[in-house]
Write an enzyme that holds these catalytic residues in place. Sequence first.
Site, mmCIF file in Angstrom:
data_model
loop_
_atom_site.group_PDB
_atom_site.id
_atom_site.type_symbol
_atom_site.label_atom_id
_atom_site.label_comp_id
_atom_site.label_asym_id
_atom_site.label_seq_id
_atom_site.Cartn_x
_atom_site.Cartn_y
_atom_site.Cartn_z
ATOM 1 N N VAL A 90 0.900 -1.156 0.000
ATOM 2 C CA VAL A 90 0.000 0.000 0.000
ATOM 3 C C VAL A 90 0.931 1.195 0.000
ATOM 4 O O VAL A 90 1.632 1.447 0.987
ATOM 5 C CB VAL A 90 -0.922 0.036 1.228
ATOM 6 C CG1 VAL A 90 -1.883 1.220 1.111
ATOM 7 C CG2 VAL A 90 -1.684 -1.257 1.380
ATOM 8 N N GLU A 91 0.968 1.929 -1.108
ATOM 9 C CA GLU A 91 1.882 3.059 -1.231
ATOM 10 C C GLU A 91 1.104 4.359 -1.101
ATOM 11 O O GLU A 91 0.094 4.552 -1.763
ATOM 12 C CB GLU A 91 2.604 3.003 -2.579
ATOM 13 C CG GLU A 91 3.442 1.748 -2.757
ATOM 14 C CD GLU A 91 4.436 1.872 -3.895
ATOM 15 O OE1 GLU A 91 5.171 2.880 -3.940
ATOM 16 O OE2 GLU A 91 4.468 0.965 -4.744
ATOM 17 N N GLY A 92 1.610 5.233 -0.247
ATOM 18 C CA GLY A 92 0.932 6.490 -0.009
ATOM 19 C C GLY A 92 0.090 6.420 1.255
ATOM 20 O O GLY A 92 -1.135 6.313 1.190
ATOM 21 N N ASN A 99 -5.639 7.340 1.775
ATOM 22 C CA ASN A 99 -5.587 6.411 0.653
ATOM 23 C C ASN A 99 -6.737 5.413 0.810
ATOM 24 O O ASN A 99 -6.828 4.730 1.827
ATOM 25 C CB ASN A 99 -4.241 5.684 0.651
ATOM 26 C CG ASN A 99 -4.042 4.788 -0.555
ATOM 27 O OD1 ASN A 99 -4.969 4.162 -1.047
ATOM 28 N ND2 ASN A 99 -2.806 4.702 -1.017
ATOM 29 N N GLU A 195 10.409 2.173 -8.559
ATOM 30 C CA GLU A 195 9.065 2.735 -8.438
ATOM 31 C C GLU A 195 8.281 2.623 -9.740
ATOM 32 O O GLU A 195 7.103 2.266 -9.742
ATOM 33 C CB GLU A 195 9.138 4.205 -8.015
ATOM 34 C CG GLU A 195 7.806 4.809 -7.613
ATOM 35 C CD GLU A 195 7.246 4.197 -6.341
ATOM 36 O OE1 GLU A 195 6.017 4.035 -6.259
ATOM 37 O OE2 GLU A 195 8.035 3.851 -5.440
#
Length: 495
Positions: A90-92, A99, A195
């Site tokens: 889970v990015e951010g 998010n 990324e």
Amino acid sequence: MVNNKETSMVASLLAVMAVVLSFFSIAQAAAKVPTVIVVGAGMSGISAAKTLSDAGIKNILILEATDRIGGRIHKTNFAGLSVEMGANWVEGVGGSEMNPIWEMVNKIKLKTFFSDYDNVSSNTYKQVGGLYAESVAQHLLDSLDNVVEFSENLSTLLTAKKQEDISVLTAQRLKNRVPSTPLEMAIDYYNYDYEFAEPPRVTSLQNTAPLPTFANFGEDLYFVGDSRGYESVVHYVAKQFLTTNKDGQITDPRLLLNKAVVQITYSPSGVIIKTEDGSVYRAEYVMLSPSIGVLQSTLIDFKPDLPPWKILAIYQFDMAVYTKIFLKFPYKFWPAGNGTEFFLYAHEKRGYYTIWQQLEREYPGSNVLLVTVTDDESKRIEQQPDSDTKAEVMGVLRAMFGKNIPEATDILVPRWWSNKFYKGTFSNWPIGVSRFEFDQIRAPVGRVYFTGEHTSQHYNGYVHGAYLAGIDSANILIPCIKKGACTYHVQPKGT
């Protein structure tokens, strides 16, 4: 006078009848020509279908090519462990905005682990000869971080002045800092390819710097390490509008698995869809959620062909390949404990098994390592036997930790690029693709609508991008179905 027992029996009978009628109405709707067929049951397809359902458009049919829902969020068994072949983080997290995926992960209580990259400078290995001095690696990390900051400021300036886009590499050249040594290339790979899954020379500056995911949702990342799998978030969304049995399994007749779409015929009166098994389905509209890589392939035959402007928009986007290779060993021979989770390998060949992660926190006692490769290296590795990949990996590990380390007992090499239903892992914004091309990528063609993480202007390539894209695309279609308002506005280029 009716006694309590009779009242209870009547209530039970009414409850059973209600369930039967509910199933009957769904089956009856599925037997009609659907209003919308959604192609693909990944996060964006499921999100779009739920949004349609929430708007009262329940006469839908979802056709999924594989035997499962989730798409590029896919767990598998590796040496007795449940690992993620696709999306893993889970990015951010931790920013001013929530998010939506992080919110779901917490609702269903998936097990996650904060990814701490702060000590990479202490864990960066030479091609031969052990670790770099921490001060040397940290100095270079700080120096290249300054280049990242320069690039972000330049991107903001170019956008404000409505200037043409440039590559990330061009920004580096303007700063006179093009990575060339093994250590510089390793850190550059860590900053960008890790990324975006593609190198700075092909990656858009204006669409990736600063990156909206981290600017809006926060800079923290959490690794999903739960036996239920990251795909549980897709099931969570699906179960909000699809019926399930008492065991929680989706049994809704509006979801059909193993239905690979191979042809879409569209006209002003509707769409006809053929699947690989010879089945034919009709609908008023179709919502396509396959990856941009699939749209660039010949898997789906459009009749008539998509118009040139649409084909051009589709082919201007990149489908990147991000490969997570898992390895299991009889015992641990690498550093463990706080500050050792991530380590880098600096090789003269850029991207040659550069990014490593030891998974002791996520899978205690498992003796598992994860190494990430991307782009051309991913494609090269997919085309060779796993035994060759294992030999290459062992050569790298012996260069880092010595010749006496044990042989890996198990290896898992995902093959996303070779899989005709995916053709890669996620999209990447190439140089020059602006809001104009983005609008064209998601713009409908007659009764054919498009969704997917690649249609998310700000969050392409991410799980939250796929989820939000499904909502956005459905909200383009809903007014068309309900009010006949089917005009989609493409902003003029340069606005």
